[in-house]
Write an enzyme that holds these catalytic residues in place. Structure first.
Site, PDB file in Angstrom:
ATOM      1  N   ASP A 126       0.854  -1.196   0.000  1.00 33.50           N
ATOM      2  CA  ASP A 126       0.000   0.000   0.000  1.00 33.50           C
ATOM      3  C   ASP A 126       0.881   1.234   0.000  1.00 33.50           C
ATOM      4  O   ASP A 126       1.975   1.242   0.565  1.00 33.50           O
ATOM      5  CB  ASP A 126      -0.960   0.001   1.193  1.00 33.50           C
ATOM      6  CG  ASP A 126      -0.258  -0.046   2.535  1.00 33.50           C
ATOM      7  OD1 ASP A 126      -0.042   1.025   3.132  1.00 33.50           O
ATOM      8  OD2 ASP A 126       0.063  -1.157   2.997  1.00 33.50           O
ATOM      9  N   GLU A 139      -7.030   5.138  12.764  1.00 35.32           N
ATOM     10  CA  GLU A 139      -5.838   5.120  13.610  1.00 35.32           C
ATOM     11  C   GLU A 139      -5.929   6.080  14.787  1.00 35.32           C
ATOM     12  O   GLU A 139      -5.125   6.000  15.711  1.00 35.32           O
ATOM     13  CB  GLU A 139      -4.597   5.460  12.767  1.00 35.32           C
ATOM     14  CG  GLU A 139      -4.371   4.504  11.603  1.00 35.32           C
ATOM     15  CD  GLU A 139      -3.131   4.851  10.795  1.00 35.32           C
ATOM     16  OE1 GLU A 139      -2.201   5.479  11.355  1.00 35.32           O
ATOM     17  OE2 GLU A 139      -3.094   4.501   9.594  1.00 35.32           O
TER      18      GLU A 139
END
Length: 310
Positions: A107, A199
């Site tokens: 990614d 996150e």
């Protein structure tokens, strides 16, 4: 001759009075000096010095050095000890690949800079082929990743199975973030489902969970596919570990371990952030898919999806 001192006569008295000359003062006016009265209070204080034995000094210094070494180990070495472990499996792309997985991916975002996709394409024919890639598309309610459009187009052009993810901001309205992602990402048949990267907690855990559910619901209704939920192992266990979130495909971030410790179901595992791929100058996150290549393709949006008939 000896000069006699002057005399003064008072009345008829015959007594002779001698006048004494006054002695000059030891501290005449204007000198600025004053006699310091004697006393214990004005005596200078003696400084007390503690002296340790030589051997004790070495013991203290050794103890301080040991604390520094121990602190450095726990802060900078232990969390990443897996990097220095001997690789008993397969080493490729600068890391020790997890054993038992055949479908590899990575990614990227603008942090990786400009990518040479022609060079990167060679990994599809390597002994451990790289098959899929996730790219950051958006963040919050108004930030678009500057490299997304080019990377998203190149990934399809060079034969990678591609996907797009949104970085969730808990301080921005979730519905606004979902609408922004929909405007930013145009999925096509063969693309992986949208990903929500979580996150940060924000100020309120309950508000975070409510916002995440809102984003997932809007995206699922629009694309007619269940989005993928990305979070670290500890984050998922603490904040998103309930029956609702467990129904979504889980992409787990868990670095420097030999195997996934998460006991629930998962689809993707981001196992390192220190990978090296040809065509990418910066280090990159590497992932594996928990299944076969055919199973990965089955996760993609199909040409006959309701989404493409609207």
């Amino acid at each position: 001759m000896v000069k006699e001192p002057s005399v003064t006569h008072t009345g008829s008295s015959s007594r002779t009075v001698r006048t004494k000359t006054k002695a000059p003062s030891r501290n005449p006016v204007g000198t600025g000096k004053k006699r310091r009265p004697s006393g214990k209070k004005n005596r200078p204080k003696k400084k007390i010095r503690l002296s340790l034995p030589v051997w004790l000094n070495y013991v203290v210094m050794g103890g301080m050095a040991a604390l520094v070494v121990i602190g450095f180990y726990y802060l900078f070495i232990r969390p990443y000890a897996y990097r220095w472990k001997p690789c008993y499996g397969t080493k490729a792309y600068g890391v020790c690949l997890p054993a038992g997985y055949t479908v590899h991916g990575f990614d990227v975002s603008h942090h990786q800079g400009d990518i040479n996709w022609e060079e990167l394409r060679k990994t599809q024919y390597a002994p451990f082929p790289v098959r899929f890639v996730f790219m950051k598309a958006s963040e919050g309610g108004d930030f678009s990743d500057t490299t997304f459009i080019r990377n998203f187009n190149c990934a399809r052009q060079y034969g990678f199975i591609r996907g797009a993810y949104h970085f969730f901001n808990p301080k921005t309205d979730a519905a606004r973030q979902a609408a922004f992602f929909i405007r930013s990402v145009k999925l096509e048949p063969g693309d992986l489902p949208p990903v929500l990267d979580i996150e940060k907690v924000g100020d309120d855990e309950n508000a975070l969970r409510k916002g995440v559910k809102t984003w997932l619901g809007i995206i699922e209704r629009h694309y007619h596919v269940k989005p993928i939920l990305y979070a670290s192992y500890k984050f998922k266990e603490r904040y998103l570990n309930d029956s609702i979130f467990n129904t979504y495909p889980y992409w787990i971030a868990h670095y420097y371990v030999d195997s996934v410790r998460y006991e629930g179901k998962w689809k993707f595992w981001q196992h390192t952030d220190g990978g090296s791929l040809p065509g990418i100058k910066e280090q990159v996150d590497l992932n594996v898919f928990n299944g076969t290549l055919d199973e990965l393709k089955q996760m993609t949006i199909l040409p006959d999806s309701v989404f493409f008939r609207l």
